[in-house]
Design an enzyme around this catalytic site. Structure first.
Site, PDB file in Angstrom:
ATOM      1  N   PRO A 198       0.775  -1.247   0.000  1.00 16.65           N
ATOM      2  CA  PRO A 198       0.000   0.000   0.000  1.00 16.65           C
ATOM      3  C   PRO A 198       0.807   1.299   0.000  1.00 16.65           C
ATOM      4  O   PRO A 198       0.833   2.052   0.978  1.00 16.65           O
ATOM      5  CB  PRO A 198      -0.841  -0.130   1.265  1.00 16.65           C
ATOM      6  CG  PRO A 198       0.009  -0.958   2.178  1.00 16.65           C
ATOM      7  CD  PRO A 198       0.720  -1.936   1.281  1.00 16.65           C
ATOM      8  N   CYS A 199       1.417   1.580  -1.127  1.00 19.26           N
ATOM      9  CA  CYS A 199       2.193   2.816  -1.252  1.00 19.26           C
ATOM     10  C   CYS A 199       1.291   4.052  -1.194  1.00 19.26           C
ATOM     11  O   CYS A 199       1.774   5.148  -0.902  1.00 19.26           O
ATOM     12  CB  CYS A 199       3.022   2.804  -2.527  1.00 19.26           C
ATOM     13  SG  CYS A 199       2.105   2.458  -4.030  1.00 19.26           S
TER      14      CYS A 199
END
Length: 168
Positions: free
Chosen positions: A127-128
């Site tokens: 989850p950047c």
């Protein structure tokens, strides 16, 4: 040979790419998806990606907070360390680039963390989108800032409901 399928989502069409063993190797966001995949390298195979497709659908429907998929994204050891730290950011939460740098034991590597974040081949699963500027501002995202806003809002909206319903 790699295999792909598409998924229509609220942030646009995603291309999901897996290797022959079924491990996810790449997620291409709407802004980065090629209109016509190179069929010499990729084969359209929805059945091969059925489990991956299902977990993404569950995530976008607000019924999943963590992915349980085999992952096989290539990257340097530094990138892998950053991506591992990204997976530790809780659903519905955010962290700064500086926090990630500290978590991996490289507090001076904030810019390198930013570069590794930008090179993440598995957005959403890794989850950047949960990484923000030190001042709380939204920073760049491969899918565009509107997609990043949507992802963060989606998680904020679903985190309490999922947590409450998963408690026995």
């Amino acid at each position: 040979m790699e295999y792909y399928d598409h998924l229509e989502t609220p942030i646009g069409r995603l291309a999901l790419v897996a290797n022959a063993q079924g491990a996810l190797v790449r997620v291409q966001l709407a802004l980065t998806v090629r209109p016509q995949p190179d069929t010499r390298v990729l084969r359209h195979a929805p059945d091969h990606l059925a489990a991956i497709h299902a977990q993404f659908s569950e995530w976008f429907n607000g019924h999943r907070i963590e992915f349980e998929l085999p992952l096989a994204a290539p990257g340097t050891s530094f990138q892998q360390a950053v991506w591992s730290a990204l997976r530790e950011i809780g659903y519905g939460r955010t962290a700064s680039y500086a926090e990630i740098a500290r978590r991996i034991g490289r507090p001076q590597a904030v810019r390198a963390v930013g570069a590794a974040n930008g090179a993440n081949p598995l957005p959403i699963v890794v989850p950047c989108h949960r990484v923000i500027g030190a001042n709380g501002s939204l920073t760049g995202y491969a899918g565009g800032l509107e997609a990043k806003r949507w992802l963060l809002r989606h998680e904020a909206d679903h985190a309490p409901a999922i947590s409450a319903s998963s408690v026995s």
